[in-house]
Scaffold this motif. Sequence first.
Motif, PDB file in Angstrom:
ATOM      1  N   GLY A  32       0.807  -1.215   0.000  1.00 51.65           N
ATOM      2  CA  GLY A  32       0.000   0.000   0.000  1.00 51.65           C
ATOM      3  C   GLY A  32       0.840   1.265   0.000  1.00 51.65           C
ATOM      4  O   GLY A  32       2.054   1.249  -0.171  1.00 51.65           O
ATOM      5  N   LEU A  33       0.173   2.391   0.228  1.00 52.63           N
ATOM      6  CA  LEU A  33       0.796   3.719   0.109  1.00 52.63           C
ATOM      7  C   LEU A  33       1.091   4.383   1.447  1.00 52.63           C
ATOM      8  O   LEU A  33       1.603   5.500   1.477  1.00 52.63           O
ATOM      9  CB  LEU A  33      -0.108   4.641  -0.721  1.00 52.63           C
ATOM     10  N   ALA A  34       0.791   3.714   2.548  1.00 55.85           N
ATOM     11  CA  ALA A  34       0.956   4.338   3.859  1.00 55.85           C
ATOM     12  C   ALA A  34       2.360   4.873   4.126  1.00 55.85           C
ATOM     13  O   ALA A  34       2.501   5.942   4.746  1.00 55.85           O
ATOM     14  CB  ALA A  34       0.551   3.349   4.957  1.00 55.85           C
ATOM     15  N   PRO A  35       3.445   4.202   3.676  1.00 55.93           N
ATOM     16  CA  PRO A  35       4.771   4.759   3.963  1.00 55.93           C
ATOM     17  C   PRO A  35       5.018   6.123   3.329  1.00 55.93           C
ATOM     18  O   PRO A  35       5.888   6.871   3.783  1.00 55.93           O
ATOM     19  CB  PRO A  35       5.727   3.710   3.373  1.00 55.93           C
ATOM     20  N   TRP A  36       4.251   6.457   2.314  1.00 55.60           N
ATOM     21  CA  TRP A  36       4.496   7.700   1.579  1.00 55.60           C
ATOM     22  C   TRP A  36       3.400   8.750   1.766  1.00 55.60           C
ATOM     23  O   TRP A  36       3.593   9.916   1.422  1.00 55.60           O
ATOM     24  CB  TRP A  36       4.659   7.382   0.089  1.00 55.60           C
ATOM     25  N   PHE A  37       2.259   8.352   2.289  1.00 57.11           N
ATOM     26  CA  PHE A  37       1.161   9.302   2.518  1.00 57.11           C
ATOM     27  C   PHE A  37       0.696   9.159   3.970  1.00 57.11           C
ATOM     28  O   PHE A  37       0.017   8.189   4.317  1.00 57.11           O
ATOM     29  CB  PHE A  37      -0.002   9.032   1.557  1.00 57.11           C
ATOM     30  N   SER A  38       1.070  10.105   4.790  1.00 54.27           N
ATOM     31  CA  SER A  38       0.668  10.052   6.195  1.00 54.27           C
ATOM     32  C   SER A  38      -0.850  10.150   6.297  1.00 54.27           C
ATOM     33  O   SER A  38      -1.503  10.848   5.511  1.00 54.27           O
ATOM     34  CB  SER A  38       1.319  11.189   6.978  1.00 54.27           C
ATOM     35  N   GLY A  39      -1.392   9.456   7.256  1.00 52.06           N
ATOM     36  CA  GLY A  39      -2.838   9.466   7.445  1.00 52.06           C
ATOM     37  C   GLY A  39      -3.583   8.458   6.608  1.00 52.06           C
ATOM     38  O   GLY A  39      -4.815   8.378   6.681  1.00 52.06           O
ATOM     39  N   THR A  40      -2.861   7.659   5.818  1.00 51.43           N
ATOM     40  CA  THR A  40      -3.511   6.608   5.028  1.00 51.43           C
ATOM     41  C   THR A  40      -4.238   5.635   5.957  1.00 51.43           C
ATOM     42  O   THR A  40      -3.703   5.229   6.986  1.00 51.43           O
ATOM     43  CB  THR A  40      -2.469   5.839   4.195  1.00 51.43           C
ATOM     44  N   GLU A  41      -5.468   5.278   5.580  1.00 53.03           N
ATOM     45  CA  GLU A  41      -6.276   4.394   6.423  1.00 53.03           C
ATOM     46  C   GLU A  41      -6.588   3.104   5.680  1.00 53.03           C
ATOM     47  O   GLU A  41      -6.997   3.125   4.522  1.00 53.03           O
ATOM     48  CB  GLU A  41      -7.575   5.079   6.828  1.00 53.03           C
ATOM     49  N   ARG A  42      -6.400   1.965   6.335  1.00 52.28           N
ATOM     50  CA  ARG A  42      -6.766   0.651   5.795  1.00 52.28           C
ATOM     51  C   ARG A  42      -8.156   0.292   6.310  1.00 52.28           C
ATOM     52  O   ARG A  42      -8.396   0.302   7.522  1.00 52.28           O
ATOM     53  CB  ARG A  42      -5.736  -0.394   6.234  1.00 52.28           C
ATOM     54  N   ILE A  43      -9.077  -0.020   5.403  1.00 43.37           N
ATOM     55  CA  ILE A  43     -10.454  -0.290   5.794  1.00 43.37           C
ATOM     56  C   ILE A  43     -10.895  -1.675   5.336  1.00 43.37           C
ATOM     57  O   ILE A  43     -10.301  -2.272   4.437  1.00 43.37           O
ATOM     58  CB  ILE A  43     -11.428   0.761   5.209  1.00 43.37           C
ATOM     59  N   ASP A  44     -11.955  -2.159   5.954  1.00 47.39           N
ATOM     60  CA  ASP A  44     -12.637  -3.382   5.545  1.00 47.39           C
ATOM     61  C   ASP A  44     -13.863  -2.947   4.746  1.00 47.39           C
ATOM     62  O   ASP A  44     -14.722  -2.220   5.256  1.00 47.39           O
ATOM     63  CB  ASP A  44     -13.044  -4.169   6.791  1.00 47.39           C
ATOM     64  N   ALA A  45     -13.961  -3.389   3.508  1.00 49.39           N
ATOM     65  CA  ALA A  45     -15.047  -2.942   2.634  1.00 49.39           C
ATOM     66  C   ALA A  45     -16.422  -3.288   3.183  1.00 49.39           C
ATOM     67  O   ALA A  45     -17.415  -2.612   2.873  1.00 49.39           O
ATOM     68  CB  ALA A  45     -14.882  -3.541   1.244  1.00 49.39           C
ATOM     69  N   SER A  46     -16.508  -4.319   3.996  1.00 51.42           N
ATOM     70  CA  SER A  46     -17.798  -4.726   4.542  1.00 51.42           C
ATOM     71  C   SER A  46     -18.144  -4.010   5.839  1.00 51.42           C
ATOM     72  O   SER A  46     -19.239  -4.186   6.373  1.00 51.42           O
ATOM     73  CB  SER A  46     -17.811  -6.234   4.787  1.00 51.42           C
ATOM     74  N   ALA A  47     -17.221  -3.204   6.355  1.00 56.11           N
ATOM     75  CA  ALA A  47     -17.435  -2.597   7.673  1.00 56.11           C
ATOM     76  C   ALA A  47     -17.423  -1.071   7.638  1.00 56.11           C
ATOM     77  O   ALA A  47     -17.405  -0.444   8.689  1.00 56.11           O
ATOM     78  CB  ALA A  47     -16.377  -3.096   8.649  1.00 56.11           C
ATOM     79  N   VAL A  48     -17.457  -0.477   6.462  1.00 59.52           N
ATOM     80  CA  VAL A  48     -17.433   0.977   6.368  1.00 59.52           C
ATOM     81  C   VAL A  48     -18.440   1.424   5.310  1.00 59.52           C
ATOM     82  O   VAL A  48     -18.686   0.710   4.328  1.00 59.52           O
ATOM     83  CB  VAL A  48     -16.010   1.480   6.009  1.00 59.52           C
ATOM     84  N   ARG A  49     -19.057   2.581   5.527  1.00 64.47           N
ATOM     85  CA  ARG A  49     -20.017   3.116   4.563  1.00 64.47           C
ATOM     86  C   ARG A  49     -19.327   4.134   3.666  1.00 64.47           C
ATOM     87  O   ARG A  49     -18.414   4.848   4.087  1.00 64.47           O
ATOM     88  CB  ARG A  49     -21.190   3.782   5.265  1.00 64.47           C
TER      89      ARG A  49
END
Length: 483
Positions: free
Chosen positions: A382-399
């Motif tokens: 993913g992109l988290a090392p290069w973009f601070s604040g990147t969030e990993r989500i579960d597609a079934s648990a977020v609207r």
Amino acid sequence: MSADRSLERLANATLLVPFEAEHAPRWTLDGLADGIAGVCLFHNNISGPEQVTELNRRLSEAADDPLIALDEEGGDVTRIGQAAGSDYPGNAALGAVDDPELTRSVHRTLGARLRALGFTLDLAPSVDVNTVADNPVIGTRSFGADAELVARNAAAAVTGLQEGGVAACAKHFPGHGATHQDSHHELPVVDADTDLLHRRELLPFRAAIQAGVRSVLTAHIQLPRLGQHGPATLTPSLVNGLLRTELGFDGMIITDALDMRGVSGDIGIPEAAVRALSAGCDLLCLGRYVYADQVAAIRAAIVEAVREGRLPAERLEDAAARTAAARAWTRSRGTVPGDEEIGLAAARRAVRVEGELGRLSDPVVIEVDAPAGMAVGEVPWGLAPWFSGTERIDASAVRADEILSRATGRDLVVVVRDAHRYPRTRALLTELCAARPDTVVVEMGLPVWRPQCRAHVSTYGAARVNCLSAAELLGSATVASIR
């Protein structure tokens, strides 16, 4: 030496064993001294370059040049890159570029790095032709869906690895790319007749053999249209007949892991080991968690099968001779220096952009999680090392509206991995892009499906260098400082 001890040493010469930790336990060192052909290292054995170099030195001193193996494909399947992701793009990215000289250079550098760490056998490359988009076990591990493209890059990868100083291994014979099932969990079916098998699955194996590949790894698949209804690994007509006789492969034949349900789920590992040797396999890759007592049981089963006449002693002697020849080859190999910048350069060449990317301003970056396959394991992506604040989500648990609210007034970047395989991911992404047509989507798996969006970025893999190449395109301010 007694007949029983001779048989035990011959049986040992067919074993590629795992072990428990980051240091070699006594049973492993003693086993190597007593003729075990080699070891296979996994994530649980590796914590860093210095540690694994010292471990491999200790293993190599325990016997006369044992095989020290691992699954290091680059890309998504990496052992030495577990902590941060691989420095080398995988086969899908190299297939997207389709420059055999680049493929050769990447694998030469990878091979040289492995040899410097003390490895002598790499269970790579995967030369499967991935013709099933939702294949759960191959995917980005394949160079592509075109047999000729796969064949020319397979030959280049084999040549590069062996120039780097390690024995290569073409897998998964006779081809795992047309399956809908994962052989870690069940016995997959390949619906191909003899003609199709030769035109598609076998073409890359022929190319690898012509390139001088030192080993071939068998697949736990079945091909009912060839009259075969058990695992290919245990089928003499495929291992000894097709691979050894028809294709003319004279090197070492290795089984895929025997702890996989596709081969041993109904009969147990010791019996699978006996049948694999009888079918024509030479080196038994036991899997990840098959330790001292189980190794002893497998050895005993092989010896007993010879005593009972189920396994000819000549077949066991032939297998032991082939593993000895492989060890001798690795002992004699030098190495060709690689290009340490080649991995990132190759990943950059593989990236594809559809649409207008433009310049992003303070983007909200959302990563949609995807389960790691058994072969991949838990490796950062993913992109988290290069973009601070990147969030990993579960597609079934977020609207979708929660994400849209967070991205108000800012650009939105959504990172996915094999979105075509996950309906909830596609549904979420479709909703986001309908509300925000300016969304940028980054696909780090196979770009089989794409939503209507401002720009779609395909990296063809989630290795660290693939992720970095995407971060560069997206204009991350931190790329230069941490790459």
